[in-house]
Scaffold this active site. Structure first.
Site, PDB file in Angstrom:
ATOM      1  N   CYS A 117       0.807  -1.220   0.000  1.00  0.00           N
ATOM      2  CA  CYS A 117       0.000   0.000   0.000  1.00  0.00           C
ATOM      3  C   CYS A 117       0.842   1.274   0.000  1.00  0.00           C
ATOM      4  O   CYS A 117       0.307   2.372  -0.183  1.00  0.00           O
ATOM      5  CB  CYS A 117      -0.953   0.010   1.196  1.00  0.00           C
ATOM      6  SG  CYS A 117      -2.215  -1.280   1.115  1.00  0.00           S
ATOM      7  N   HIS A 257      -3.348   7.365   3.008  1.00  0.00           N
ATOM      8  CA  HIS A 257      -3.741   6.077   2.436  1.00  0.00           C
ATOM      9  C   HIS A 257      -5.092   5.677   3.001  1.00  0.00           C
ATOM     10  O   HIS A 257      -5.347   5.794   4.197  1.00  0.00           O
ATOM     11  CB  HIS A 257      -2.685   5.024   2.755  1.00  0.00           C
ATOM     12  CG  HIS A 257      -3.092   3.634   2.417  1.00  0.00           C
ATOM     13  ND1 HIS A 257      -3.548   3.285   1.157  1.00  0.00           N
ATOM     14  CD2 HIS A 257      -3.143   2.500   3.159  1.00  0.00           C
ATOM     15  CE1 HIS A 257      -3.842   2.001   1.142  1.00  0.00           C
ATOM     16  NE2 HIS A 257      -3.613   1.496   2.340  1.00  0.00           N
ATOM     17  N   ASN A 287     -10.165   0.236   0.059  1.00  0.00           N
ATOM     18  CA  ASN A 287      -8.711   0.299  -0.033  1.00  0.00           C
ATOM     19  C   ASN A 287      -8.275  -0.200  -1.403  1.00  0.00           C
ATOM     20  O   ASN A 287      -8.314  -1.396  -1.673  1.00  0.00           O
ATOM     21  CB  ASN A 287      -8.091  -0.551   1.083  1.00  0.00           C
ATOM     22  CG  ASN A 287      -6.571  -0.514   1.074  1.00  0.00           C
ATOM     23  OD1 ASN A 287      -5.951   0.058   0.190  1.00  0.00           O
ATOM     24  ND2 ASN A 287      -5.962  -1.143   2.072  1.00  0.00           N
TER      25      ASN A 287
END
Length: 331
Positions: A117, A257, A287
């Site tokens: 990520c 994020h 996500n």
């Protein structure tokens, strides 16, 4: 002539048409809309269906093409294409090389970057360094992931979290003091025990047994990952502010994020930042791993002003994490 820095001068994005809602997940696994929303902030996520496109490169190309159209940029002018992704088209051939060819960036070299990520955050550092070196003038950084291809939709701990999408950012030289100002990037190998996909790599090659045992899907120890992410992502953002003498009043936007709303809130609170300054689209996309940061920039582009101080923060498997301080370069 001022000191050469690397600034973002254009962004583009793409998300699939198909929307997987929490209500739909209720029919797939033992969960419910209230539980998902309360713990993650996610209401829906986009999924790339075969009839719409195949593979991460499809979305990366779409995001890049939108950027090129908005910027009215000839792709032949691009020097380098980086695709930040945890789900490349294949494990050998570079997805970035294919994307560059397909968008007409015939004069560019290209490669993939994998840091889970944090891939796009790390990619920002790499893209900016290449531009600031003076060797390259136009670097296209794309964050794209097709997480639906590695998510087990019988596992309620992971299938509620992830979605598919892509975003792109163009880095160019700047002599006005705008662009990337500072970075604080970290990693810790202990993370491979808590967030991983066991099979498909050199340690556990694909076999009939690995497929039967569902080892080609991602596994997450949610509590451990949450604990590490809350502390490290917030710490990184606070560190970048302290190193650059930034107060909460100086920061125009936090670009975090989109893993979990509680992690985002904890980071904003650590920065003493008003939540109206926090970019958020997790409720719509979930996500999207490498795509979360550029998707935020695309969604909030109209609200950004030249000179705005942006603090980026991310946390990913591995573990990888960090923060970047960037001054926005255009209205």
């Amino acid at each position: 002539m001022g000191k050469l820095s690397a600034a973002i001068t254009a962004v583009g994005a793409f998300v699939p048409k198909f929307v997987l809602t929490n209500k739909m997940l209720e029919e797939m696994v033992e969960t419910n809309d209230e539980w998902i929303t309360t713990r993650t902030g996610i209401k829906e996520r986009r999924i790339l269906k075969p009839e719409e496109g195949v593979g991460t490169s499809f979305m990366a190309i779409k995001a890049a093409q939108e950027l090129l159209q908005k910027k009215d940029l000839d792709p032949k002018e691009i020097d380098l294409v980086i695709v930040a992704t945890a789900t490349p088209d294949t494990l050998v051939a570079s997805t970035a090389a294919y994307v560059a060819s397909e968008i007409g960036a015939v004069n560019a070299f290209a490669y993939d970057m994998l840091a889970a990520c944090s891939s796009f955050l790390y990619g920002m550092s790499t893209a900016a360094s290449q531009v600031a070196s003076g060797r390259y003038k136009k670097v296209l950084l794309i964050g794209a992931d097709t997480m639906s291809t590695i998510v087990d939709y019988t596992d309620r701990t992971t299938c509620i979290i992830f979605g598919d999408g892509a975003g792109a950012a163009l880095f160019e030289p700047n002599e006005e003091g705008l662009g990337l100002q500072d970075e604080y990037l970290r990693s810790d190998g202990v993370g491979r025990n808590f967030l991983s996909m066991d099979a498909g790599g050199s340690m556990m090659p694909a076999s009939e047994e690995t497929v039967k045992d569902r080892k080609h899907y991602i596994y997450q120890d949610g509590k451990s990952v949450f604990k590490f992410a809350v502390s490290n992502m917030a710490d990184a953002a606070a560190t970048i502010m302290e190193r650059n003498s930034l107060t909460h009043e100086d920061v125009a936007w936090l670009v975090p994020h989109q893993a979990n709303k509680r992690i985002i809130d904890a980071t904003a609170n650590r920065m003493r930042l008003d939540h109206g300054k926090v970019m958020m689209n997790i409720q719509r996309y979930g996500n999207t791993t490498s795509a979360t940061l550029p998707l935020l920039l695309a969604d909030y582009e109209d609200q950004l002003k030249k000179g705005d101080n942006l603090v980026f923060a991310a946390f990913g498997g591995g573990f990888t994490w960090g923060s970047i301080y960037l001054k926005w370069a255009y209205n």
